[in-house]
Design a protein around this motif. Structure first.
Motif, PDB file in Angstrom:
ATOM      1  N   LYS A   1      38.068  11.046  21.570  1.00  0.00           N
ATOM      2  CA  LYS A   1      38.502  11.287  23.140  1.00  0.00           C
ATOM      3  C   LYS A   1      37.888  12.258  23.595  1.00  0.00           C
ATOM      4  O   LYS A   1      37.752  12.160  25.388  1.00  0.00           O
ATOM      5  CB  LYS A   1      39.432  11.971  22.458  1.00  0.00           C
ATOM      6  N   ILE A   2      36.761  12.621  23.627  1.00  0.00           N
ATOM      7  CA  ILE A   2      35.381  12.820  24.455  1.00  0.00           C
ATOM      8  C   ILE A   2      34.812  12.503  24.979  1.00  0.00           C
ATOM      9  O   ILE A   2      34.626  12.276  25.737  1.00  0.00           O
ATOM     10  CB  ILE A   2      34.594  13.542  23.096  1.00  0.00           C
TER      11      ILE A   2
ATOM     12  N   ALA B   1      35.965   9.369  26.062  1.00  0.00           N
ATOM     13  CA  ALA B   1      37.294   9.355  27.025  1.00  0.00           C
ATOM     14  C   ALA B   1      37.040   9.982  28.430  1.00  0.00           C
ATOM     15  O   ALA B   1      36.991  10.421  29.617  1.00  0.00           O
ATOM     16  CB  ALA B   1      38.544   9.333  26.775  1.00  0.00           C
ATOM     17  N   GLU B   2      37.196  11.605  28.026  1.00  0.00           N
ATOM     18  CA  GLU B   2      36.858  12.613  28.596  1.00  0.00           C
ATOM     19  C   GLU B   2      35.664  12.830  29.851  1.00  0.00           C
ATOM     20  O   GLU B   2      36.067  13.410  31.135  1.00  0.00           O
ATOM     21  CB  GLU B   2      36.629  13.798  27.797  1.00  0.00           C
ATOM     22  N   HIS B   3      34.070  12.155  29.471  1.00  0.00           N
ATOM     23  CA  HIS B   3      33.541  12.007  30.140  1.00  0.00           C
ATOM     24  C   HIS B   3      33.446  10.552  30.366  1.00  0.00           C
ATOM     25  O   HIS B   3      31.776   9.553  30.643  1.00  0.00           O
ATOM     26  CB  HIS B   3      31.962  11.818  29.387  1.00  0.00           C
ATOM     27  N   ARG B   4      34.136  10.212  30.383  1.00  0.00           N
ATOM     28  CA  ARG B   4      33.967   7.931  31.033  1.00  0.00           C
ATOM     29  C   ARG B   4      33.269   7.991  32.186  1.00  0.00           C
ATOM     30  O   ARG B   4      33.643   9.415  33.080  1.00  0.00           O
ATOM     31  CB  ARG B   4      35.562   7.498  30.874  1.00  0.00           C
TER      32      ARG B   4
ATOM     33  N   GLU C   1      28.397  10.000  28.255  1.00  0.00           N
ATOM     34  CA  GLU C   1      28.769   8.826  27.929  1.00  0.00           C
ATOM     35  C   GLU C   1      28.139   8.068  27.224  1.00  0.00           C
ATOM     36  O   GLU C   1      27.744   7.521  26.589  1.00  0.00           O
ATOM     37  CB  GLU C   1      29.802   7.908  28.911  1.00  0.00           C
TER      38      GLU C   1
ATOM     39  N   VAL D   1      28.782  20.138  24.251  1.00  0.00           N
ATOM     40  CA  VAL D   1      30.259  18.814  24.683  1.00  0.00           C
ATOM     41  C   VAL D   1      30.845  18.718  23.028  1.00  0.00           C
ATOM     42  O   VAL D   1      31.950  18.324  22.790  1.00  0.00           O
ATOM     43  CB  VAL D   1      29.863  17.705  25.099  1.00  0.00           C
TER      44      VAL D   1
ATOM     45  N   GLY E   1      34.404  20.064  22.034  1.00  0.00           N
ATOM     46  CA  GLY E   1      35.420  19.207  20.987  1.00  0.00           C
ATOM     47  C   GLY E   1      36.074  19.384  19.862  1.00  0.00           C
ATOM     48  O   GLY E   1      36.579  18.236  19.322  1.00  0.00           O
TER      49      GLY E   1
END
Length: 427
Positions: free
Chosen positions: A16-17, A19-22, A27, A114, A118
């Motif tokens: 999930k983390i 995906a949030e920082h894609r 990332e 981060v 998260g």
């Protein structure tokens, strides 16, 4: 400390983390940690020139790390989006906003923040690296994992023993000499490079190499002066030692090989670990310093055997003392070499001398051949019997003496007879 595999809920939170920082720098950092096991300190030095996209690997100074699909996608998209922008730095890890190069301490702090935000406060950046290693151990053999992760064999055994087979068994060690030569030329005059080359080419063991001091290095004659022998250097060792001597600073320890950080003499065990690590990272997982030492011994034995056989072709025979002088080896080594050649059917021992197989009557046929001759000729002189057996008179004397002692022959004067044919009066 026993390392544990990341739990399913932790993986879900980390996914999930990500995906949030894609498409952002976080990332990239997280995937380098989790998907490639690359530390913040190593990330700080990463440049785009280290990204071998065509081979899908990251080329670090000490290893090549494969990119999985997600890491490849993450880096490739960032490369194409930003690298050609005006003023874009050469380093991979730069901030999204100001595009400034990130220090490894900043990388660590950002990852820590981060993960906390998260819902993973119990995880540290090193835990992501360790999870990468554990996942690799579950799908690959241990030499591959050592090669791509950069961890030492000792660390592998200490921290990841739960994920290793009960007993590690390497396949049969075979030295790929082309690959080894390339690896050692790249390694150069490092402790591992010099130790492996000296083992492979000069036949020195790790104890001898670790104990070497500069007063044993004679660059004028290109020789290494060991307590029990003098070892000629080859051109590579001579060049490397010249470079190392020129780089020495005053007051350093007198030992040739010193540890990189503390500049202390290597312990043979540690030197062996460093050498093994280098071989594994070079793709020679089944090879060790001991393997190279055996390979050198086998080559040396082959050279010695060829020299012995050539000598016998010319001189007709050889004894142990002649072999010692010819090869400059000890009496025990000469005996062992001649004995092996006899066992292999290359030489035949008659008395104290060795002859080329096929050039003389073999020992097991001595009495049958002599008996047949004496049944036909009644008696014979030593010279005749030596010609019959195709050996020298000296060797023939040893053979005949034994047959007389066994009662198979009788000597009357200078002639030899079968017992039933011996004359009653001496001739």
């Amino acid at each position: 400390m026993l390392k544990k595999r990341m739990q399913a809920q932790e993986e879900a939170a980390l996914t999930k983390i990500l995906a949030e920082h894609r498409d952002g720098i976080m990332e990239v950092i997280l995937r380098l940690l989790w998907n490639a096991g690359i530390s913040p300190r190593e990330m700080q030095q990463l440049k785009w020139t280290d990204m071998a996209f065509e081979d899908r690997e990251i080329r670090l100074p000490d290893r090549q790390v494969p990119m999985d699909e997600e890491l490849y996608r993450c880096l490739w998209e960032r490369y194409n989006r930003y690298l050609k922008a005006k003023g874009w730095p050469e380093y991979v890890i730069i901030t999204d906003g100001r595009r400034s190069h990130m220090h490894h301490i900043s990388i660590y702090r950002e990852v820590r923040a981060v993960l906390d935000a998260g819902g993973l406060p119990e995880l540290a950046p090193s835990d992501l690296q360790e999870d990468f290693i554990i996942r690799q151990l579950q799908t690959h053999d241990w030499p591959y994992v050592v090669r791509i992760s950069g961890i030492s064999i000792r660390t592998l055994y200490t921290n990841y023993s739960e994920y290793l087979p009960a007993r590690l068994k390497n396949p049969k060690a075979e030295v790929d000499e082309d690959r080894l030569w390339t690896l050692l030329q790249e390694e150069g005059p490092t402790p591992a490079g010099l130790a492996l080359w000296m083992t492979w080419q000069l036949g020195l063991n790790l104890q001898e190499i670790a104990a070497l001091t500069w007063d044993q290095i004679d660059l004028d004659t290109a020789c290494i002066l060991l307590p029990d022998r003098v070892v000629p250097m080859d051109e590579t060792v001579e060049l490397w030692l010249q470079q190392m001597e020129a780089a020495r600073s005053g007051g350093e320890d007198a030992h040739v090989l010193l540890t990189p950080r503390s500049h202390r003499p290597f312990d043979p065990v540690r030197l062996g670990v460093v050498a093994r690590q280098t071989l594994i990272r070079g793709g020679l997982e089944t090879v060790s310093a001991e393997t190279l030492l055996r390979a050198n011994a086998a080559k040396r034995q082959n050279r010695h055997a060829a020299a012995i056989l050539q000598y016998v072709e010319t001189a007709g025979h050889i004894d142990r003392n002649e072999a010692m002088k010819l090869l400059n080896i000890t009496k025990a080594s000469a005996y062992g070499l001649l004995h092996r050649l006899a066992e292999q059917g290359e030489l035949v021992l008659v008395g104290a001398r060795y002859y080329r197989a096929g050039s003389v009557v073999p020992p097991e046929q001595h009495y049958p051949v002599i008996r047949e001759y004496l049944e036909r000729e009644s008696g014979a002189y030593r010279k005749e019997l030596a010609a019959l057996l195709q050996v020298e008179i000296r060797s023939c004397s040893w053979i005949l003496r034994g047959l007389v002692e066994e009662g198979k022959l009788v000597k009357e004067g200078q002639r030899y007879y079968l017992p039933q044919n011996a004359p009653r009066e001496p001739v």
